[in-house]
Scaffold this active site. Sequence first.
Site, PDB file in Angstrom:
ATOM      1  N   TYR A   1       0.899  -1.185   0.011  1.00  0.00           N
ATOM      2  CA  TYR A   1       0.025  -0.154  -0.180  1.00  0.00           C
ATOM      3  C   TYR A   1       0.962   1.242   0.083  1.00  0.00           C
ATOM      4  O   TYR A   1       1.480   1.656   0.979  1.00  0.00           O
ATOM      5  CB  TYR A   1      -0.968   0.101   1.017  1.00  0.00           C
ATOM      6  CG  TYR A   1      -1.748   1.227   1.537  1.00  0.00           C
ATOM      7  CD1 TYR A   1      -2.378   1.678  -0.069  1.00  0.00           C
ATOM      8  CD2 TYR A   1      -1.943   1.705   2.554  1.00  0.00           C
ATOM      9  CE1 TYR A   1      -3.140   2.690   0.186  1.00  0.00           C
ATOM     10  CE2 TYR A   1      -2.789   2.998   2.770  1.00  0.00           C
ATOM     11  CZ  TYR A   1      -3.306   3.392   1.563  1.00  0.00           C
ATOM     12  OH  TYR A   1      -4.279   4.511   1.803  1.00  0.00           O
TER      13      TYR A   1
ATOM     14  N   ASP B   1      -2.174  -1.396  -3.928  1.00  0.00           N
ATOM     15  CA  ASP B   1      -2.472   0.109  -4.405  1.00  0.00           C
ATOM     16  C   ASP B   1      -1.211   0.749  -4.579  1.00  0.00           C
ATOM     17  O   ASP B   1      -0.846   1.217  -3.219  1.00  0.00           O
ATOM     18  CB  ASP B   1      -3.550   0.423  -3.304  1.00  0.00           C
ATOM     19  CG  ASP B   1      -3.756   1.915  -3.552  1.00  0.00           C
ATOM     20  OD1 ASP B   1      -3.403   2.688  -4.502  1.00  0.00           O
ATOM     21  OD2 ASP B   1      -4.534   2.604  -2.874  1.00  0.00           O
TER      22      ASP B   1
END
Length: 259
Positions: free
Chosen positions: A109, A150
């Site tokens: 992330y 992400d």
Amino acid sequence: MRIATWNINGIKARIELLVAWLAQEKPDIVVLQEIKTVDEGFPRAEIEALGYNIETHGQKSWNGVAILSLLPFDEISRGLPGDDADEQARLIEGVFSTESGAVRVCGIYLPNGNPVDTEKFPYKLNWMRRLESYVEGRLALEEPFVLLGDFNIIPAPIDAHDPSAWWGDALFRPESQERWRTLLNLGLTDALRATTSEAAYTFWDFQAGAWRRNAGIRIDHLLLSPQAADRLEDVTVHKDVRGWDKPSDHVPVEGRFSF
């Protein structure tokens, strides 16, 4: 083997959504971002009932990553090296045995970086530099390595419905894109771009009717070592999940491999 990434945007708020998707699609490995819970608070029972092994690297209220796998874990590691003072839970990696050998799957992330005039943007760029060092070490192993998650990076104008609306944002600044190119130039392949040249979005904001207008961006990526890229068969963006009840603002992105 099917390997997917999904920013779930709060595991407790989306557990029913996640379980429904897992039951429907049955991917072999899924990495999650923004679980937003400590390890002890992760709702394991519903997922384990579907046959998944679970490893987490959680953080209260913010961040947090996890790996769900139908295969047993051979190894597990948590956290990005390079800064002992960094307590943000943003990386988790597992190694799995397949009939064709070991596969290393790393879920990340990457920091958002906004607002750019605060310490958050330098933190993003420094985190990416640390990630580059990490990836160099993994590529030296010369094994199938899938880095996915992400990335909070819009790589190119084609990856935004309206590029002009994003220019200057930390996701779409020259400094961020330079770090993205440096990462790829280490020897990684952008899985989706290896399979299509068409626009495909993975995130639609909850505001301003973005989903209804298809005003999306592509920020969830699968990057592959040469040994993994050689085994890539296809990439699927599960766009329909954004229209499910109580969705995340991201959708699952899945790579299919001949492992």
